[in-house]
Design a protein around this motif. Sequence first.
Motif, PDB file in Angstrom:
ATOM      1  N   ASP A 392      29.426  56.432  42.477  1.00  0.00           N
ATOM      2  CA  ASP A 392      30.717  56.042  41.900  1.00  0.00           C
ATOM      3  C   ASP A 392      31.876  56.440  42.813  1.00  0.00           C
ATOM      4  OD1 ASP A 392      29.573  54.885  39.678  1.00  0.00           O
ATOM      5  OD2 ASP A 392      29.726  56.673  38.437  1.00  0.00           O
ATOM      6  N   ARG A 416      28.395  46.646  37.241  1.00  0.00           N
ATOM      7  CA  ARG A 416      29.157  45.819  36.304  1.00  0.00           C
ATOM      8  C   ARG A 416      30.579  46.353  36.109  1.00  0.00           C
ATOM      9  NH1 ARG A 416      25.814  45.557  30.969  1.00  0.00           N
ATOM     10  NH2 ARG A 416      27.614  44.325  30.347  1.00  0.00           N
ATOM     11  N   GLU A 417      30.688  47.641  35.818  1.00  0.00           N
ATOM     12  CA  GLU A 417      32.018  48.206  35.571  1.00  0.00           C
ATOM     13  C   GLU A 417      32.874  48.167  36.825  1.00  0.00           C
ATOM     14  OE1 GLU A 417      31.683  52.057  33.866  1.00  0.00           O
ATOM     15  OE2 GLU A 417      30.455  51.392  32.170  1.00  0.00           O
ATOM     16  N   TRP A 418      32.266  48.410  37.972  1.00  0.00           N
ATOM     17  CA  TRP A 418      33.044  48.431  39.213  1.00  0.00           C
ATOM     18  C   TRP A 418      33.491  47.032  39.614  1.00  0.00           C
ATOM     19  CZ3 TRP A 418      35.333  52.437  41.152  1.00  0.00           C
ATOM     20  CH2 TRP A 418      34.865  53.708  40.817  1.00  0.00           C
ATOM     21  N   ARG A 421      36.597  46.311  37.761  1.00  0.00           N
ATOM     22  CA  ARG A 421      37.744  47.022  38.356  1.00  0.00           C
ATOM     23  C   ARG A 421      38.240  46.297  39.599  1.00  0.00           C
ATOM     24  NH1 ARG A 421      36.706  53.568  38.259  1.00  0.00           N
ATOM     25  NH2 ARG A 421      35.369  53.633  36.416  1.00  0.00           N
ATOM     26  N   SER A 449      27.805  41.169  34.443  1.00  0.00           N
ATOM     27  CA  SER A 449      29.244  41.079  34.159  1.00  0.00           C
ATOM     28  C   SER A 449      29.892  39.915  34.895  1.00  0.00           C
ATOM     29  CB  SER A 449      29.938  42.381  34.565  1.00  0.00           C
ATOM     30  OG  SER A 449      29.903  42.553  35.965  1.00  0.00           O
TER      31      SER A 449
END
Length: 450
Positions: A392, A416-418, A421, A449
């Motif tokens: 991360d 997915r989260e990155w 962002r 995502s």
Amino acid sequence: MSLSELVEAGVVTLDRRTRDGAAADRSGWPGAGAPRAVARPRHIEEVQRLMAWASATATPVITRGAGSGLAGAASGTAEALVLDLSRMDRIVQIDADEQLARVEPGVITADLDRAAAEHGLMYAPDPASVGISTIGGNIATNAGGLRGAKYGVTRDHVLALDVVLADGTVIHVGHDTIKGVTGYDLVGLFTGSEGTLGVVVGATLRLLPRPARTATAAVFFADVATAARAVTAITRSGARPAVLEILDGATLGAIDDAEGTRLRELGDAFLLVQTDGYGAEEELTVIREAVGALATSFDVATDAADADRLLFARRQALPALEAIGRPLIEDIAVPRTRLAEAVERISAIAAEEDVPVFVFGHAGDGNLHPILVTEPAPAGAPIPPRAQIVADRIFALALELGGTITAEHGVGRLKREWAARELGPDVHALQTRIRSLFDPDGILNPASSL
């Protein structure tokens, strides 16, 4: 057609071992349980029937090739149908006059390049998994490779695609000609979409003349900062190497330990440089003039066997790390002018979190692969929490330096989260709307995502 009828037809299997095997790839993502079933079609019509059944039953579908992905995009999940296209592996045509190939998605990348070589041609994209990865998987992730510095990524070599949509409809997008600009670039949209827009069942690919000559050099430097300055000097020189790879000192040390070599004695950073074409030797001379004063060693190959010797270090990097422990292969890209800062700060993150990180990658296009090495563990075991913290922090660093969280491995489930962002809310929402046009019921790789 029902699932039982598809099983009876030999297109679908419920075998537990097969289902377990489809639940993971090479990313280290632990998976989310064995999929409901695995389909292994041989023909487009079978893919159409499978998608029509999945659409009618609202069954999630995850398309898969060789399972060599590094982001978890093709890992099966509970209740999903894994659509394994590896048996659709025909090279339909090599057209030497038009310099293109028509292939099915299960064709192994190296097999296509070998077939092209018989006609004096080559398929330029060459991911590290070239010997096992499939063309369909390369298209799904927009894969790159060692020759990306000069020849770009998979998208640069895809002319047309045959795609089965979520409802079973078959469409042909793009052109079977070198040039064609009618309509939107749907080929570019499907390439890199990781199975979220449709199932690629055929491709028309650009081939290139095989280089008449190549020239290879192994160049060592006192440190990564100097090696990065050399990359900038090469770019400014006007030379355009086909291969421009970087390895840090820690990786060189691991190769020495595994192979009994003494590479790190030559320097604490390494560039592998290869030029090609009729002016390969002259271009390498330009590069030597540009970086010679910065190097601690500049070794040029004189023949094919000598070139293989110089390529040895790059080829042995990952096997050497696998001998230490469990490698988690990350993938970022930064502006080439910030390569040194990226490598140095990754080293600092590794020291702070007490997780070994080794860095190599494609310096020619700013693509780095930080390799986190953890304790040996069985395939599919959870990623250790400290390793996830390091990953991360590396992703955050890539964005801070004006780069990207993935350059060739894709987003999959690991990032997915990155990805959200990096894209930002407006672009991410736009992508979601585009996706819903192709797959209104959301059955195609729903955990992604993208």
